[in-house]
Design a protein around this motif. Structure first.
Motif, PDB file in Angstrom:
ATOM      1  N   THR A  48       0.829  -1.202   0.000  1.00  0.00           N
ATOM      2  CA  THR A  48       0.000   0.000   0.000  1.00  0.00           C
ATOM      3  C   THR A  48       0.862   1.250   0.000  1.00  0.00           C
ATOM      4  N   ILE A  49       1.916   1.231   0.838  1.00  0.00           N
ATOM      5  CA  ILE A  49       2.760   2.416   0.953  1.00  0.00           C
ATOM      6  C   ILE A  49       3.597   2.610  -0.308  1.00  0.00           C
ATOM      7  N   MET A  50       4.104   1.506  -0.865  1.00  0.00           N
ATOM      8  CA  MET A  50       4.985   1.610  -2.026  1.00  0.00           C
ATOM      9  C   MET A  50       4.220   1.943  -3.306  1.00  0.00           C
ATOM     10  N   PHE A  51       3.070   1.311  -3.494  1.00  0.00           N
ATOM     11  CA  PHE A  51       2.429   1.390  -4.810  1.00  0.00           C
ATOM     12  C   PHE A  51       1.046   2.038  -4.790  1.00  0.00           C
ATOM     13  N   LEU A  52       0.351   2.001  -3.668  1.00  0.00           N
ATOM     14  CA  LEU A  52      -1.044   2.470  -3.675  1.00  0.00           C
ATOM     15  C   LEU A  52      -1.230   3.772  -2.904  1.00  0.00           C
ATOM     16  N   GLY A  53      -0.146   4.523  -2.715  1.00  0.00           N
ATOM     17  CA  GLY A  53      -0.313   5.855  -2.153  1.00  0.00           C
ATOM     18  C   GLY A  53      -0.597   5.923  -0.664  1.00  0.00           C
ATOM     19  N   GLY A  54      -0.342   4.885   0.094  1.00  0.00           N
ATOM     20  CA  GLY A  54      -0.447   4.958   1.551  1.00  0.00           C
ATOM     21  C   GLY A  54      -1.755   5.532   2.049  1.00  0.00           C
ATOM     22  N   TRP A  55      -1.640   6.624   2.816  1.00  0.00           N
ATOM     23  CA  TRP A  55      -2.828   7.198   3.438  1.00  0.00           C
ATOM     24  C   TRP A  55      -3.529   8.221   2.547  1.00  0.00           C
ATOM     25  N   LEU A  56      -3.077   8.392   1.291  1.00  0.00           N
ATOM     26  CA  LEU A  56      -3.654   9.430   0.431  1.00  0.00           C
ATOM     27  C   LEU A  56      -5.032   9.021  -0.082  1.00  0.00           C
ATOM     28  N   PRO A  57      -5.975   9.973  -0.153  1.00  0.00           N
ATOM     29  CA  PRO A  57      -7.277   9.652  -0.757  1.00  0.00           C
ATOM     30  C   PRO A  57      -7.142   9.511  -2.273  1.00  0.00           C
ATOM     31  N   PRO A  58      -8.009   8.726  -2.923  1.00  0.00           N
ATOM     32  CA  PRO A  58      -7.837   8.457  -4.360  1.00  0.00           C
ATOM     33  C   PRO A  58      -8.022   9.688  -5.238  1.00  0.00           C
ATOM     34  N   ILE A  59      -8.914  10.595  -4.853  1.00  0.00           N
ATOM     35  CA  ILE A  59      -9.134  11.804  -5.654  1.00  0.00           C
ATOM     36  C   ILE A  59      -8.999  13.013  -4.740  1.00  0.00           C
ATOM     37  N   ASP A  60      -8.324  14.029  -5.235  1.00  0.00           N
ATOM     38  CA  ASP A  60      -8.043  15.198  -4.419  1.00  0.00           C
ATOM     39  C   ASP A  60      -9.284  16.081  -4.330  1.00  0.00           C
ATOM     40  N   ALA A  61     -10.315  15.637  -3.603  1.00  0.00           N
ATOM     41  CA  ALA A  61     -11.543  16.414  -3.445  1.00  0.00           C
ATOM     42  C   ALA A  61     -11.711  16.747  -1.971  1.00  0.00           C
TER      43      ALA A  61
ATOM     44  N   TRP B 199      -8.130   5.485   4.762  1.00  0.00           N
ATOM     45  CA  TRP B 199      -7.726   5.065   3.409  1.00  0.00           C
ATOM     46  C   TRP B 199      -6.681   3.962   3.468  1.00  0.00           C
ATOM     47  N   LEU B 200      -5.733   4.123   4.403  1.00  0.00           N
ATOM     48  CA  LEU B 200      -4.673   3.115   4.539  1.00  0.00           C
ATOM     49  C   LEU B 200      -5.289   1.752   4.845  1.00  0.00           C
ATOM     50  N   VAL B 201      -6.207   1.729   5.847  1.00  0.00           N
ATOM     51  CA  VAL B 201      -6.824   0.462   6.242  1.00  0.00           C
ATOM     52  C   VAL B 201      -7.629  -0.115   5.083  1.00  0.00           C
ATOM     53  N   LEU B 202      -8.324   0.760   4.338  1.00  0.00           N
ATOM     54  CA  LEU B 202      -9.133   0.294   3.212  1.00  0.00           C
ATOM     55  C   LEU B 202      -8.260  -0.406   2.175  1.00  0.00           C
ATOM     56  N   LYS B 203      -7.119   0.219   1.851  1.00  0.00           N
ATOM     57  CA  LYS B 203      -6.241  -0.364   0.822  1.00  0.00           C
ATOM     58  C   LYS B 203      -5.615  -1.658   1.314  1.00  0.00           C
ATOM     59  N   ILE B 204      -5.180  -1.667   2.591  1.00  0.00           N
ATOM     60  CA  ILE B 204      -4.607  -2.901   3.134  1.00  0.00           C
ATOM     61  C   ILE B 204      -5.654  -3.999   3.100  1.00  0.00           C
ATOM     62  N   GLY B 205      -6.890  -3.631   3.458  1.00  0.00           N
ATOM     63  CA  GLY B 205      -7.974  -4.613   3.466  1.00  0.00           C
ATOM     64  C   GLY B 205      -8.203  -5.205   2.094  1.00  0.00           C
ATOM     65  N   PHE B 206      -8.129  -4.364   1.058  1.00  0.00           N
ATOM     66  CA  PHE B 206      -8.331  -4.870  -0.304  1.00  0.00           C
ATOM     67  C   PHE B 206      -7.244  -5.886  -0.664  1.00  0.00           C
ATOM     68  N   LEU B 207      -5.980  -5.546  -0.341  1.00  0.00           N
ATOM     69  CA  LEU B 207      -4.888  -6.470  -0.675  1.00  0.00           C
ATOM     70  C   LEU B 207      -5.021  -7.777   0.096  1.00  0.00           C
TER      71      LEU B 207
END
Lengths: 343, 201
Positions: free
Chosen positions: A261-274, A285-293
């Protein structure tokens, strides 16, 4: 919060004197932070086992555990209690000290590596400059537990991360995440296209597949292939010693997912800058991405048959390493051209 | 006594203990594991000296790779301790000579400090923002890039040579070509034959 910390530090100096106060304070603070990270991690591991059984159950059109608690939600707790009270059997011919040490050596690196994982912009236990190297060094120790217990595997995960280093020009994990907030697409608000997974897509795949192999998960679980060698290296372990092996394996899964997540999926960053998405805390966001992996890990296990050992070796040495070297040179050349997307 | 000094003494005592056990442990697997402990403690001491890159590299290379190989070899070979001890008296003079030489060299290093002529001055404290890893990386890839690349190529040649020298191909080995396996179509392997149903006599 800062006032509270300052007050506590003051108490420490008052009790232990000006010379010993600050070191004692740092020691106690670090100890508390370690507990704050590891205790929820154990909870995650427990519920990851439940998630695994449930998800694979649904994928195989059955229900999975549903007896303990509502919808089987207390199953991990029941499992933990059962494992704790089971008899600990140590084989007569085994070296007692090493026999007990081996499971701990598997779990320790999986926990120690979390020291440098950033959970948010400033939220990290140790913000080390060589953070990535530290993770590689610590996780390379995990192999000892398996060797002492009887078996070992090898993989080439770290190599795929060199490309990430190249584009982010830092070994510090926080800097790597922040680096992914810049770039051509990020300037237009489409953050998720600027994360490393897209420009480094082959490396992301190589890393993730190697990570599955590194954690000895299906379809690469040759060290414990249950249909061929019963349970491989931990066949002689029972009760709590087996539970610690189990904890280590799952904690490792969460660790490599967090790293991906940190290396490739932007860590704690939200997907769209809104503004709406920026309002949500980065931790979510971090937990969400880790959960997906992690879901992908379980998905693989339910989908693929086990690889043969020589096939794994061929994949690692003859496919991934050449691919990584070529891609490394390509990325290095790409960064020198005007079409460099990492500016 | 400062806290750093205390931590240093703890690690130094551990290192000395582990080093001693490496040569006194009877079981070779134990000796190898104590060597792992010794490497790890040495890395911790380097960390105290703010050489964080060297410390991590020591753990990564020696603990993570070299010692794993060591342990494998020690575990795979069924080492007979009695046969190892056989040559003890024969090798003692040579071993003792090497030992004395090492002690002499270390004594020279320690004594040289008191004759300050040849020693380097203590480097100045670089301050909090200084990154050892970054500084080392910059030096390696700018000023020393050619020697560094040369060393890398040399190691690569050594790896290839080691494999080329030791690899023996058996003539009767059956080898699978995954590309051909994947390229197989159904019609290459299966032939559908239409046959009229046979009658029972």
């Amino acid at each position: 919060m800062n006032e509270l910390v300052a007050t506590l530090a003051g108490y420490s100096s008052a009790w232990f004197g000006p010379q010993w106060g600050p070191p004692v304070w740092v020691f106690v603070k670090t100890l508390v932070l370690i507990l704050v990270i590891t205790l929820p991690l154990f909870g995650c591991v427990a519920y990851l086992t439940l998630a695994e059984r449930k998800i694979i159950g649904y994928m195989q059109v059955r229900i999975g555990p549903n007896r303990v608690g509502p919808a089987g939600l207390l199953q991990p707790i029941a499992d933990a209690v059962k494992l704790m009270f089971k008899e600990l059997i140590i084989p007569a011919g085994a070296n007692k000290f090493l026999f007990v040490l081996a499971p701990m050596l598997t779990l320790m690196p999986a926990l120690a590596a979390w020291a440098v994982i950033p959970f948010g912009p400033e939220v990290v236990l140790a913000d080390v400059d060589a953070g990535l190297l530290y993770v590689m060094a610590i996780t390379s120790m995990g192999v000892y537990g398996v060797i002492i217990a009887g078996w070992a595997s090898n993989s080439t995960m770290g190599f795929a991360l060199v490309c990430v280093l190249l584009v982010s020009q830092s070994l510090n994990l926080s800097d790597i995440v922040n680096g992914q907030a810049r770039g051509r697409f990020a300037a237009e608000g489409l953050n998720f296209l600027s994360w490393n997974w897209l420009p480094l897509l082959p490396m992301f795949l190589v890393y993730f597949i190697s990570a599955v192999a590194e954690t000895n998960r299906a379809p690469f679980d040759v060290a414990e292939g249950e249909s061929e060698i019963v349970a491989g290296f931990h066949v002689e372990y029972s009760g709590m010693t087996f539970a610690v092996f189990f904890l280590g394996e799952y904690a490792n899964m969460i660790l490599v997912s967090a790293l991906a997540t940190i290396m490739f999926l932007g860590g704690w960053l939200p997907p769209i800058d809104a503004p709406l998405l920026n309002a949500i805390p980065g931790f979510f966001w971090l937990v969400l991405k880790i959960g997906f992996l992690l879901f992908c890990f379980l998905w693989f296990r339910a989908t693929f048959p086990r690889y043969r050992y020589d096939q794994i070796m061929r994949l690692g040495w003859k496919v991934f390493i050449p691919l990584t070297i070529v891609w490394l040179v390509l990325v290095a050349a790409w960064m020198q051209t005007p079409w460099n997307p990492w500016q | 006594m400062t806290i750093e000094l205390l931590v240093f003494y703890v690690f130094a005592a551990l290192l000395a203990f582990a080093g001693l056990r490496v040569i006194t442990a009877r079981n070779p697997v134990h000796a190898a594991l104590f060597l792992v402990l010794a490497f790890f403690t040495a890395a911790a001491i380097w960390m105290l000296l703010r050489a964080e890159f060297l410390a991590i590299a020591l753990v990564l290379v020696y603990v993570g790779a070299v010692m794993v190989l060591f342990l494998f070899v020690v575990m795979m070979l069924d080492i007979n301790l009695d046969r190892l001890r056989e040559g003890f008296w024969r090798y003692l003079p040579l071993g003792a000579a090497v030992g004395v030489l090492v002690v002499f060299e270390m004594a020279l290093v320690v004594v040289a400090k008191y004759y300050a002529s040849g020693t380097l001055p203590m480097p100045a404290d670089p301050g909090p923002g200084y990154s050892n890893t970054k500084a080392l990386g910059r030096l390696l890839y700018t000023d020393y890039v050619y020697p560094f690349e040369l060393a890398a190529v040399l190691l690569l040649v050594a790896i290839v040579a080691a494999i080329a020298l030791t690899m023996r191909r058996r003539k009767d080995t059956k080898y699978q070509d995954p590309a051909r396996q994947a390229a197989v179509k159904r019609r290459d392997r299966v032939r559908l034959v239409s046959m009229p149903a046979e009658k029972k006599e």
